[in-house]
Design a protein around this motif. Sequence first.
Motif, PDB file in Angstrom:
ATOM      1  N   GLY A 121       0.734  -1.281   0.007  1.00 39.41           N
ATOM      2  CA  GLY A 121       0.042  -0.012  -0.146  1.00 39.41           C
ATOM      3  C   GLY A 121       0.754   1.338  -0.003  1.00 39.41           C
ATOM      4  O   GLY A 121       2.096   1.171   0.110  1.00 39.41           O
ATOM      5  N   LYS A 122       0.079   2.531  -0.117  1.00 42.26           N
ATOM      6  CA  LYS A 122       0.820   3.790  -0.246  1.00 42.26           C
ATOM      7  C   LYS A 122       1.526   3.955   1.182  1.00 42.26           C
ATOM      8  O   LYS A 122       2.578   4.652   1.285  1.00 42.26           O
ATOM      9  N   ASP A 123       1.203   3.272   2.151  1.00 41.36           N
ATOM     10  CA  ASP A 123       1.713   3.436   3.549  1.00 41.36           C
ATOM     11  C   ASP A 123       2.917   2.527   3.818  1.00 41.36           C
ATOM     12  O   ASP A 123       3.377   2.495   5.049  1.00 41.36           O
ATOM     13  N   GLY A 124       3.303   1.769   2.793  1.00 42.67           N
ATOM     14  CA  GLY A 124       4.472   1.053   3.024  1.00 42.67           C
ATOM     15  C   GLY A 124       4.269  -0.441   3.425  1.00 42.67           C
ATOM     16  O   GLY A 124       4.871  -1.234   3.575  1.00 42.67           O
ATOM     17  N   LYS A 125       2.957  -0.739   3.826  1.00 41.30           N
ATOM     18  CA  LYS A 125       2.432  -1.845   4.354  1.00 41.30           C
ATOM     19  C   LYS A 125       1.915  -2.890   3.426  1.00 41.30           C
ATOM     20  O   LYS A 125       1.244  -2.564   2.357  1.00 41.30           O
ATOM     21  N   LEU A 126       2.067  -4.280   3.840  1.00 41.85           N
ATOM     22  CA  LEU A 126       1.477  -5.402   2.899  1.00 41.85           C
ATOM     23  C   LEU A 126      -0.083  -5.104   2.947  1.00 41.85           C
ATOM     24  O   LEU A 126      -0.591  -5.370   3.865  1.00 41.85           O
ATOM     25  N   ARG A 127      -0.401  -5.102   1.817  1.00 40.71           N
ATOM     26  CA  ARG A 127      -1.958  -5.084   1.776  1.00 40.71           C
ATOM     27  C   ARG A 127      -2.619  -6.469   1.426  1.00 40.71           C
ATOM     28  O   ARG A 127      -3.751  -6.910   1.929  1.00 40.71           O
ATOM     29  N   ASP A 128      -1.945  -6.992   0.387  1.00 37.17           N
ATOM     30  CA  ASP A 128      -2.309  -8.570  -0.122  1.00 37.17           C
ATOM     31  C   ASP A 128      -1.157  -9.283  -0.614  1.00 37.17           C
ATOM     32  O   ASP A 128      -0.327  -8.480  -1.262  1.00 37.17           O
ATOM     33  N   TYR A 129      -1.398 -10.574  -0.704  1.00 35.07           N
ATOM     34  CA  TYR A 129      -0.429 -11.223  -1.551  1.00 35.07           C
ATOM     35  C   TYR A 129      -1.283 -12.547  -2.082  1.00 35.07           C
ATOM     36  O   TYR A 129      -2.394 -12.908  -1.662  1.00 35.07           O
ATOM     37  N   LYS A 130      -0.944 -12.881  -3.445  1.00 33.99           N
ATOM     38  CA  LYS A 130      -1.698 -13.966  -3.899  1.00 33.99           C
ATOM     39  C   LYS A 130      -0.847 -14.973  -5.206  1.00 33.99           C
ATOM     40  O   LYS A 130       0.223 -14.406  -5.500  1.00 33.99           O
ATOM     41  N   GLN A 131      -1.160 -16.023  -5.444  1.00 31.37           N
ATOM     42  CA  GLN A 131      -0.612 -16.919  -6.072  1.00 31.37           C
ATOM     43  C   GLN A 131      -1.483 -16.607  -7.477  1.00 31.37           C
ATOM     44  O   GLN A 131      -2.370 -16.949  -7.509  1.00 31.37           O
ATOM     45  N   VAL A 132      -0.764 -16.211  -8.590  1.00 32.49           N
ATOM     46  CA  VAL A 132      -1.433 -15.704  -9.948  1.00 32.49           C
ATOM     47  C   VAL A 132      -1.613 -17.123 -10.770  1.00 32.49           C
ATOM     48  O   VAL A 132      -2.530 -16.932 -11.526  1.00 32.49           O
ATOM     49  N   LEU A 133      -0.932 -18.248 -10.389  1.00 27.92           N
ATOM     50  CA  LEU A 133      -1.164 -19.210 -11.494  1.00 27.92           C
ATOM     51  C   LEU A 133      -2.080 -20.204 -11.251  1.00 27.92           C
ATOM     52  O   LEU A 133      -1.972 -21.138 -10.691  1.00 27.92           O
ATOM     53  N   THR A 134      -3.109 -19.551 -11.414  1.00 25.78           N
ATOM     54  CA  THR A 134      -4.668 -20.325 -11.355  1.00 25.78           C
ATOM     55  C   THR A 134      -5.469 -20.470 -12.430  1.00 25.78           C
ATOM     56  O   THR A 134      -5.330 -19.664 -13.061  1.00 25.78           O
ATOM     57  N   GLU A 135      -6.311 -21.529 -12.410  1.00 26.50           N
ATOM     58  CA  GLU A 135      -7.132 -21.892 -13.585  1.00 26.50           C
ATOM     59  C   GLU A 135      -8.141 -20.574 -13.506  1.00 26.50           C
ATOM     60  O   GLU A 135      -8.784 -20.100 -14.793  1.00 26.50           O
ATOM     61  N   GLU A 136      -8.624 -20.164 -12.427  1.00 25.37           N
ATOM     62  CA  GLU A 136      -9.601 -18.822 -12.532  1.00 25.37           C
ATOM     63  C   GLU A 136      -8.715 -17.760 -13.006  1.00 25.37           C
ATOM     64  O   GLU A 136      -9.370 -17.017 -13.972  1.00 25.37           O
ATOM     65  N   ASN A 137      -7.535 -17.520 -12.946  1.00 22.56           N
ATOM     66  CA  ASN A 137      -6.864 -16.458 -13.617  1.00 22.56           C
ATOM     67  C   ASN A 137      -6.605 -16.575 -14.996  1.00 22.56           C
ATOM     68  O   ASN A 137      -6.698 -15.751 -15.972  1.00 22.56           O
ATOM     69  N   PHE A 138      -6.213 -18.015 -15.347  1.00 28.93           N
ATOM     70  CA  PHE A 138      -6.181 -18.432 -16.719  1.00 28.93           C
ATOM     71  C   PHE A 138      -7.390 -18.104 -17.530  1.00 28.93           C
ATOM     72  O   PHE A 138      -7.267 -17.654 -18.568  1.00 28.93           O
ATOM     73  N   ALA A 139      -8.631 -18.227 -16.912  1.00 31.26           N
ATOM     74  CA  ALA A 139      -9.558 -18.001 -17.731  1.00 31.26           C
ATOM     75  C   ALA A 139     -10.423 -16.408 -18.012  1.00 31.26           C
ATOM     76  O   ALA A 139     -10.882 -16.437 -18.823  1.00 31.26           O
ATOM     77  N   ARG A 140      -9.232 -15.507 -17.261  1.00 32.59           N
ATOM     78  CA  ARG A 140      -9.460 -14.220 -17.834  1.00 32.59           C
ATOM     79  C   ARG A 140      -8.542 -13.751 -19.046  1.00 32.59           C
ATOM     80  O   ARG A 140      -8.705 -12.630 -19.511  1.00 32.59           O
ATOM     81  N   ILE A 141      -7.603 -14.627 -19.334  1.00 29.33           N
ATOM     82  CA  ILE A 141      -6.870 -14.430 -20.576  1.00 29.33           C
ATOM     83  C   ILE A 141      -7.792 -14.632 -21.818  1.00 29.33           C
ATOM     84  O   ILE A 141      -8.100 -15.690 -22.315  1.00 29.33           O
ATOM     85  N   LYS A 142      -7.951 -13.518 -22.698  1.00 32.46           N
ATOM     86  CA  LYS A 142      -9.095 -13.366 -23.694  1.00 32.46           C
ATOM     87  C   LYS A 142      -8.456 -13.055 -24.890  1.00 32.46           C
ATOM     88  O   LYS A 142      -7.274 -12.147 -24.813  1.00 32.46           O
ATOM     89  N   PRO A 143      -8.758 -13.466 -26.116  1.00 29.29           N
ATOM     90  CA  PRO A 143      -8.250 -12.923 -27.238  1.00 29.29           C
ATOM     91  C   PRO A 143      -8.390 -11.391 -27.290  1.00 29.29           C
ATOM     92  O   PRO A 143      -9.376 -10.659 -26.970  1.00 29.29           O
ATOM     93  N   GLY A 144      -7.246 -10.511 -27.851  1.00 26.79           N
ATOM     94  CA  GLY A 144      -7.251  -9.155 -27.817  1.00 26.79           C
ATOM     95  C   GLY A 144      -6.493  -8.369 -26.915  1.00 26.79           C
ATOM     96  O   GLY A 144      -5.908  -7.362 -26.930  1.00 26.79           O
ATOM     97  N   LEU A 145      -6.232  -9.451 -25.730  1.00 24.26           N
ATOM     98  CA  LEU A 145      -5.440  -8.654 -24.672  1.00 24.26           C
ATOM     99  C   LEU A 145      -3.920  -8.556 -25.001  1.00 24.26           C
ATOM    100  O   LEU A 145      -3.395  -9.133 -25.885  1.00 24.26           O
ATOM    101  N   SER A 146      -3.242  -7.337 -24.681  1.00 23.95           N
ATOM    102  CA  SER A 146      -1.944  -6.957 -25.071  1.00 23.95           C
ATOM    103  C   SER A 146      -1.067  -7.930 -24.143  1.00 23.95           C
ATOM    104  O   SER A 146      -1.297  -8.569 -23.324  1.00 23.95           O
ATOM    105  N   LYS A 147       0.358  -8.007 -24.523  1.00 24.89           N
ATOM    106  CA  LYS A 147       1.410  -8.777 -23.873  1.00 24.89           C
ATOM    107  C   LYS A 147       1.600  -7.914 -22.392  1.00 24.89           C
ATOM    108  O   LYS A 147       1.775  -8.908 -21.564  1.00 24.89           O
ATOM    109  N   ASP A 148       1.437  -6.900 -22.498  1.00 18.79           N
ATOM    110  CA  ASP A 148       1.518  -6.064 -21.041  1.00 18.79           C
ATOM    111  C   ASP A 148       0.366  -6.547 -20.162  1.00 18.79           C
ATOM    112  O   ASP A 148       0.467  -6.737 -19.030  1.00 18.79           O
ATOM    113  N   GLU A 149      -0.743  -6.534 -20.591  1.00 18.50           N
ATOM    114  CA  GLU A 149      -1.892  -6.765 -19.842  1.00 18.50           C
ATOM    115  C   GLU A 149      -1.615  -8.470 -19.350  1.00 18.50           C
ATOM    116  O   GLU A 149      -2.124  -8.788 -18.177  1.00 18.50           O
ATOM    117  N   VAL A 150      -1.112  -9.342 -20.206  1.00 21.51           N
ATOM    118  CA  VAL A 150      -0.944 -10.629 -19.551  1.00 21.51           C
ATOM    119  C   VAL A 150       0.011 -10.875 -18.732  1.00 21.51           C
ATOM    120  O   VAL A 150      -0.224 -11.653 -17.659  1.00 21.51           O
TER     121      VAL A 150
END
Length: 169
Positions: free
Chosen positions: A82-111
């Motif tokens: 966070g802006k206050d320098g404290k840990l707001r959250d953490y997550k493991q991003v290599l999940t099926e739910e996250n993979f389902a968000r990858i759609k045609p038309g997204l840019s390399k930066d977005e992925v």
Amino acid sequence: MTPWIRSLILLLAGLLLFGCDKQGRPIEEFGLDKLERGVSTEGDVRSVMGQPEIVREEESGERTLEYPKGPEGVRTWFFTIGKDGKLRDYKQVLTEENFARIKPGLSKDEVRRMLGKPRSVVQFKLKNEEVWDWRYLDRQMQTPRFFNVHFDMTSGKVTGTSSSDATNY
């Protein structure tokens, strides 16, 4: 019960406890139990996780620290500071739910902002295609797999995704 069997049972019980957090859940990444949302600082995160692969300054003033555990690992961690320098959250991003968000038309930066650093990038010039992959753990099968994102080399946009077995690699 023989002393040998009793010792073996105690050893196995100790090993099982060593691999669990305070709530008895399996530890996905050692050291995470030392971090507390809203309390731990970016310095605390770095002391547990090490140097991040990349630090992104977000428009909101927050910072995202990226920790890919590849090429042989099956996790990529994002830590939000966070802006206050404290840990707001953490997550493991290599999940099926996250993979389902990858759609045609997204840019390399977005992925990259959704999945982190890919394990590998391969170009197929005759197909005008670039494929990025991430090694992850299939939750149902408990086996490693590859999630692949296919990009058009001219536009740099996603054209599709695929998944493949990673047990032979």
